[in-house]
Enzyme design. Sequence first.
Site, mmCIF file in Angstrom:
data_model
loop_
_atom_site.group_PDB
_atom_site.id
_atom_site.type_symbol
_atom_site.label_atom_id
_atom_site.label_comp_id
_atom_site.label_asym_id
_atom_site.label_seq_id
_atom_site.Cartn_x
_atom_site.Cartn_y
_atom_site.Cartn_z
ATOM 1 N N HIS A 103 2.058 3.558 -9.106
ATOM 2 C CA HIS A 103 1.835 2.118 -9.327
ATOM 3 C C HIS A 103 2.973 1.529 -10.164
ATOM 4 O O HIS A 103 3.423 0.416 -9.909
ATOM 5 C CB HIS A 103 0.499 1.882 -10.033
ATOM 6 C CG HIS A 103 -0.688 2.291 -9.194
ATOM 7 N ND1 HIS A 103 -0.819 1.926 -7.874
ATOM 8 C CD2 HIS A 103 -1.788 3.035 -9.482
ATOM 9 C CE1 HIS A 103 -1.950 2.434 -7.387
ATOM 10 N NE2 HIS A 103 -2.559 3.113 -8.343
ATOM 11 N N ASP A 124 0.826 -1.212 0.000
ATOM 12 C CA ASP A 124 0.000 0.000 0.000
ATOM 13 C C ASP A 124 0.859 1.261 0.000
ATOM 14 O O ASP A 124 1.976 1.270 0.522
ATOM 15 C CB ASP A 124 -0.904 -0.012 1.248
ATOM 16 C CG ASP A 124 -2.040 1.000 1.132
ATOM 17 O OD1 ASP A 124 -2.425 1.346 -0.003
ATOM 18 O OD2 ASP A 124 -2.531 1.447 2.186
ATOM 19 N N LEU A 155 10.046 -21.132 -4.775
ATOM 20 C CA LEU A 155 9.171 -20.154 -4.103
ATOM 21 C C LEU A 155 7.784 -20.231 -4.747
ATOM 22 O O LEU A 155 7.680 -20.271 -5.974
ATOM 23 C CB LEU A 155 9.742 -18.741 -4.303
ATOM 24 C CG LEU A 155 8.850 -17.565 -3.881
ATOM 25 C CD1 LEU A 155 8.755 -17.475 -2.359
ATOM 26 C CD2 LEU A 155 9.399 -16.234 -4.423
#
Length: 249
Positions: free
Chosen positions: A40, A23, A134
């Site tokens: 962004h 965020d 991962l």
Amino acid sequence: MSYDNSFHINQKNNPSHVAIIMDGNGRWAINKEKSRIYGHKAGVESVKKSISFALNHNIKILTLYAFSRDNWYRPEQEVTSLIELFMSALAIEVELLNRHGICLRIIGDITVFNNLIQDRINYAEMLTKNNNKLILNIAANYDGRWDIIKGVKKIANKVKKGLLSPEHITEDSLEFHLATKELPAVDLLIRTGGECRISNFLLWQIAYAEFYFTNVLWPDFDENVFDTALKSFYLRERRYGRILTDTTK
Ligand code: IPE
Ligand code: IPE
Ligand code: MG
């Protein structure tokens, strides 16, 4: 290009599953007198840094909150840019993710995306499905309540068909139908951007997660911030309702 391998520490009791609420992109950009979309775009670099860090620190599962179902209520131009960014990152990064042994999964309601996006998602998931260095979950159009309701509906259908009796519904039955099916619960939840809330991210999966909130805005997130979160995690005593240290003497 490759993921940076230079940042290492050795530590026991590593969290297996780290989730991040990424965020603060908008505020980061506004602080620089740029558009929110600029923020962004900058945030994509932090995504790469967090993946490198997870790879280098033997974190087995990384779940990133990229777009919530409530984010559709933002201005159309921002939503469109976010989806374009997601799509191009998916196209550009998938081969690299694969080369690094990363298994990519998109969690969230992808049925709302157009066919091209869905095809790219399916291709990326197929290509990387056997990788085990991962597991990278990207939550796109995700919503924690939606996840649970979806699971409950599947269970209700099994009951309706006589395949399951209500007495046999367990935590495992619901977990099996969640987007994070077969993965362990979240150990460490990090949120950048200064807000101390969950914003409808993984709800079921964070029952005993350790939380780490930081004011750092997502585009400023890097290996050092991740490392600080990890060090904070190492200091926690996870009791799961029990008493680990005998304080009665
Ligand atoms: C997080 O940054 C990214 C998404 C929610 C898609 P924000 O866009 O929420 O940035 P702030 O919180 O407004 O600064
Ligand atoms: C949460 O951030 C969603 C993502 C990071 C994708 P928001 O910015 O949407 O959350 P609120 O509105 O501050 O709760
Ligand atoms: Mg925000």
